[in-house]
Design a protein around this motif. Structure first.
Motif, PDB file in Angstrom:
ATOM      1  N   MET A   1      28.588 -52.986 -56.594  1.00  0.00           N
ATOM      2  CA  MET A   1      27.606 -51.931 -56.389  1.00  0.00           C
ATOM      3  C   MET A   1      28.156 -50.940 -55.368  1.00  0.00           C
ATOM      4  O   MET A   1      28.692 -51.344 -54.333  1.00  0.00           O
ATOM      5  CB  MET A   1      26.278 -52.515 -55.909  1.00  0.00           C
ATOM      6  N   ASP A   2      28.035 -49.617 -55.638  1.00  0.00           N
ATOM      7  CA  ASP A   2      28.539 -48.623 -54.703  1.00  0.00           C
ATOM      8  C   ASP A   2      27.395 -48.001 -53.917  1.00  0.00           C
ATOM      9  O   ASP A   2      26.218 -48.304 -54.118  1.00  0.00           O
ATOM     10  CB  ASP A   2      29.353 -47.557 -55.438  1.00  0.00           C
ATOM     11  N   ASP A 111      29.970 -40.695 -50.908  1.00  0.00           N
ATOM     12  CA  ASP A 111      30.637 -41.988 -51.069  1.00  0.00           C
ATOM     13  C   ASP A 111      30.297 -42.960 -49.938  1.00  0.00           C
ATOM     14  O   ASP A 111      30.881 -44.049 -49.852  1.00  0.00           O
ATOM     15  CB  ASP A 111      32.150 -41.804 -51.135  1.00  0.00           C
ATOM     16  N   GLY A 112      29.363 -42.563 -49.041  1.00  0.00           N
ATOM     17  CA  GLY A 112      28.954 -43.433 -47.941  1.00  0.00           C
ATOM     18  C   GLY A 112      29.749 -43.233 -46.676  1.00  0.00           C
ATOM     19  O   GLY A 112      29.463 -43.883 -45.660  1.00  0.00           O
ATOM     20  N   SER A 113      30.741 -42.379 -46.713  1.00  0.00           N
ATOM     21  CA  SER A 113      31.473 -42.082 -45.478  1.00  0.00           C
ATOM     22  C   SER A 113      30.615 -41.188 -44.585  1.00  0.00           C
ATOM     23  O   SER A 113      29.637 -40.567 -45.042  1.00  0.00           O
ATOM     24  CB  SER A 113      32.809 -41.403 -45.810  1.00  0.00           C
ATOM     25  N   VAL A 114      30.966 -41.110 -43.315  1.00  0.00           N
ATOM     26  CA  VAL A 114      30.163 -40.368 -42.343  1.00  0.00           C
ATOM     27  C   VAL A 114      31.028 -39.293 -41.697  1.00  0.00           C
ATOM     28  O   VAL A 114      32.128 -39.581 -41.185  1.00  0.00           O
ATOM     29  CB  VAL A 114      29.602 -41.306 -41.261  1.00  0.00           C
ATOM     30  N   THR A 115      30.543 -38.050 -41.739  1.00  0.00           N
ATOM     31  CA  THR A 115      31.230 -36.918 -41.106  1.00  0.00           C
ATOM     32  C   THR A 115      30.563 -36.612 -39.772  1.00  0.00           C
ATOM     33  O   THR A 115      29.328 -36.503 -39.694  1.00  0.00           O
ATOM     34  CB  THR A 115      31.188 -35.684 -42.014  1.00  0.00           C
ATOM     35  N   TYR A 116      31.366 -36.487 -38.741  1.00  0.00           N
ATOM     36  CA  TYR A 116      30.841 -36.244 -37.393  1.00  0.00           C
ATOM     37  C   TYR A 116      31.364 -34.899 -36.895  1.00  0.00           C
ATOM     38  O   TYR A 116      32.457 -34.448 -37.254  1.00  0.00           O
ATOM     39  CB  TYR A 116      31.237 -37.371 -36.450  1.00  0.00           C
TER      40      TYR A 116
END
Length: 606
Positions: A1-2, A111-116
């Motif tokens: 599951m993504d 895609d679930g990544s986090v940009t700060y």
């Protein structure tokens, strides 16, 4: 599951599906009950002939299909609820992580990544740039190194924390934490999906209308599989109190929601069916499931035992020896085959009693306890004790076992037939094989520990009948035969047993010397002893009450003796096992006590 799948997931859909399966299970249960306990009963009472019997047979086969549907749909419902629970936990973790990240103006990518964003002290005149990080599921085996000693180390985690602490942008560490939380949520959802998807695919029946022993064995396997995988979900359902009293057990059951009751019944039928204080219809439903599954399991095991090989071979004139093949077979299979055959005989007889419901107005049978382990346990009622005005509980004696349960069931069937016409209200007669009876007369019956060990269970069962009764209470008569009288005597000696009357038949002794020492109302202890019944005489040397008198020496007292103080009922049957012969005065006397028609009891004249 993504990530995308989990973000859009709605666990309520699985819960809705579970509710749908539970509805089908409930409908199948109702259909089964209507077929077995209404339509088939009326047909057996009103119609005769081969055609009528064949129609009843077909109805029972259809009822079996509904029973199987009920069980399997109940298991599927529990499995879906367990999956929904695990997915909801993961989904909540994901939603919380996203919300927390967004509150700090971080962006969670598709895609679930986090940009700060850029932040921190300037380096060479420039604010440290922002960036994007992808999380990892910390603490999972796939992200840990294993040292030579086999101990898990947090090398990856340590390196990551070092990077967080040294990174010039303070947002980096917080972004990593949010990304890790997201990755952990996705990991947990993926694990749940991988665990449950193949199990749910296996929860399906053959595409035919015959419920075979293999289908029931498969249902048992399915239940076990779901129970093992749904431990966390089922752990949220409060367990019955350990060694709880019937009152405590009843309180526990009432405290559960309808869904919790359905889940517990689907996954733990063997436990539920043997808990005193649970309504009789609930226990019966659970035990019928266990009976069907265990019966099929034993049939399959028996069919897998190889045929017995040739036993002897001739070596010459007048010389015969056992074959090695037979000796090997006997060593490996003989005991198991005998055990399976004996147990199946008892299970078949219980099923036969269920199928006789409606014949000659015989009431519905209730299985109030069942186990095939060792010598087995079985508690079978004619009629519902929760609504009965008069209830008889019969305790069999030495050699009683699951394999020999048919004779004890028949005795209580005859007692019900004798008592029902003379009763003011409903009658229930119960065969209570809820203890380990002595296996042999000579080697086991002289010992009291069988009675003493089984007495607490008998007391608890009687207490349970009073707890679950729907009205003001039933008049309960305890009936013991042979060693069963010793158990009742021990129960009355050990605890507070709420019995209206006590009947002994062929008693070897009851551990007390007088009826007044039993926990029964004065004048309500009764006894039957045939002139040619040898057991009371032998019992004086075992379970009879021994008391020393200076002038006469030891006095061995059993219920047959006048000085015991029981009401001695007249007996027109012979031997040790005739007290329940059909149409006998011995049987009618018991029926009159059970129904409180005391004036009609014929007593011995001295």
């Amino acid at each position: 599951m993504d990530y995308t799948t989990l973000k859009s997931l709605k666990p309520s859909r699985f819960e809705d599906a579970a509710a749908g399966y539970q509805t089908v299970s409930d409908m199948a249960s109702q259909a089964k009950d209507n077929l077995e306990n209404r339509i088939a009963i009326k047909m057996q009472g009103a119609l005769e002939g081969d055609a009528a019997q064949e129609a009843v047979k077909q109805l029972r086969m259809l009822a079996k299909n509904f029973h199987y549907t009920q069980i399997e749909c109940g298991v599927v419902s529990t499995a879906l609820n367990a999956l929904a629970s695990e997915l909801r936990t993961a989904k909540n973790k994901l939603d919380n992580a996203i919300e927390d990240a967004q509150s700090e103006n971080f962006t969670v990518e598709s895609d679930g990544s986090v940009t700060y964003p850029a932040a921190g002290d300037k380096v060479d005149g420039k604010t440290p740039e922002g960036g994007t990080v992808t999380g990892s599921a910390h603490g999972k085996a796939s992200n840990k190194a294993i040292d030579p000693a086999g101990q898990a180390t947090d090398t990856a985690d340590a390196l990551e924390r070092q990077a967080e602490n040294t990174h010039p942008n303070p947002n980096y560490g917080r972004a990593v934490a949010y990304a890790d939380r997201i990755a952990e949520a996705v990991y947990e959802a993926t694990e749940a999906d991988n665990e449950w998807a193949p199990k749910l695919r296996r929860l399906k029946a053959d595409d035919d209308l015959v419920v075979s022993k293999y289908d029931w064995a498969d249902a048992q396997k399915d239940t076990r599989s779901v129970r093992d995988s749904a431990k966390d979900y089922l752990g949220n359902i409060k367990s019955p109190p350990k060694d709880g009293s019937p009152q405590e057990n009843a309180k526990w059951w009432k405290s559960l929601s309808e869904q919790e009751k359905a889940d517990y019944a689907a996954i733990h039928p063997a436990r539920l069916g043997n808990i005193d204080g649970i309504p009789s219809d609930i226990r019966d439903e659970a035990n019928r499931t266990v009976l069907a599954e265990k019966r099929s399991e034993y049939q399959i095991r028996l069919s897998q035992i190889p045929d017995e090989p040739t036993k002897f071979k001739n070596l010459g004139p007048n010389t015969t020896v056992y074959t090695q093949e037979w000796l090997d077979w006997r060593h490996k299979y003989e005991a198991d085959k005998k055990y399976l055959q004996t147990s199946l005989h008892g299970m078949n007889k219980i099923q036969e009693r269920i199928d006789k419901t409606g014949q000659e107005d015989l009431p519905r049978a209730y299985i109030l306890g069942f186990s095939a382990k060792d010598d087995g346990r079985a508690i079978i009622a004619n009629g519902n004790p929760d609504t009965a005005d008069h209830t008889a509980v019969y305790v069999p004696g030495t050699t009683a076992s699951l394999g020999k349960i048919d004779g004890d069931i028949n005795r209580m069937t005859e007692l019900w037939r004798a008592a029902e016409p003379m009763a003011d209200g409903e009658v229930s007669t119960i065969t209570w094989l809820g203890y380990d009876a002595p296996d042999g007369i000579a080697k086991d019956a002289p010992f009291s520990h069988y009675a003493n060990d089984g007495a607490p269970a008998f007391n608890k069962f009687i207490d349970g009948l009073n707890t679950t009764h729907s009205g003001p209470g039933s008049h309960i008569t305890a009936i013991g035969h042979s060693y069963g009288t010793t158990l009742i005597g021990s129960a009355a000696r050990q605890g507070d047993v709420d019995m209206g009357d006590v009947i002994f038949a062929g008693s070897p002794g009851v551990q007390v010397g007088h009826a007044d020492q039993l926990d029964a109302p004065k004048g309500h202890v009764w006894n039957e002893g045939a002139d040619d019944d040898f057991v009371p005489a032998i019992g004086r040397l075992g379970h009879g009450h021994r008391e020393f008198h200076a002038d006469t020496g030891f006095d061995w007292t059993v219920p047959n003796d006048r000085n015991f103080g029981a009401n001695q009922m007249s007996v027109d049957t012979s031997g040790h096992s005739g007290y329940w012969d059909k149409d006998s005065q011995s049987l009618k006397n018991q029926a009159k006590v059970v129904t409180e028609n005391y004036d009609g009891v014929q007593r011995e004249k001295y």
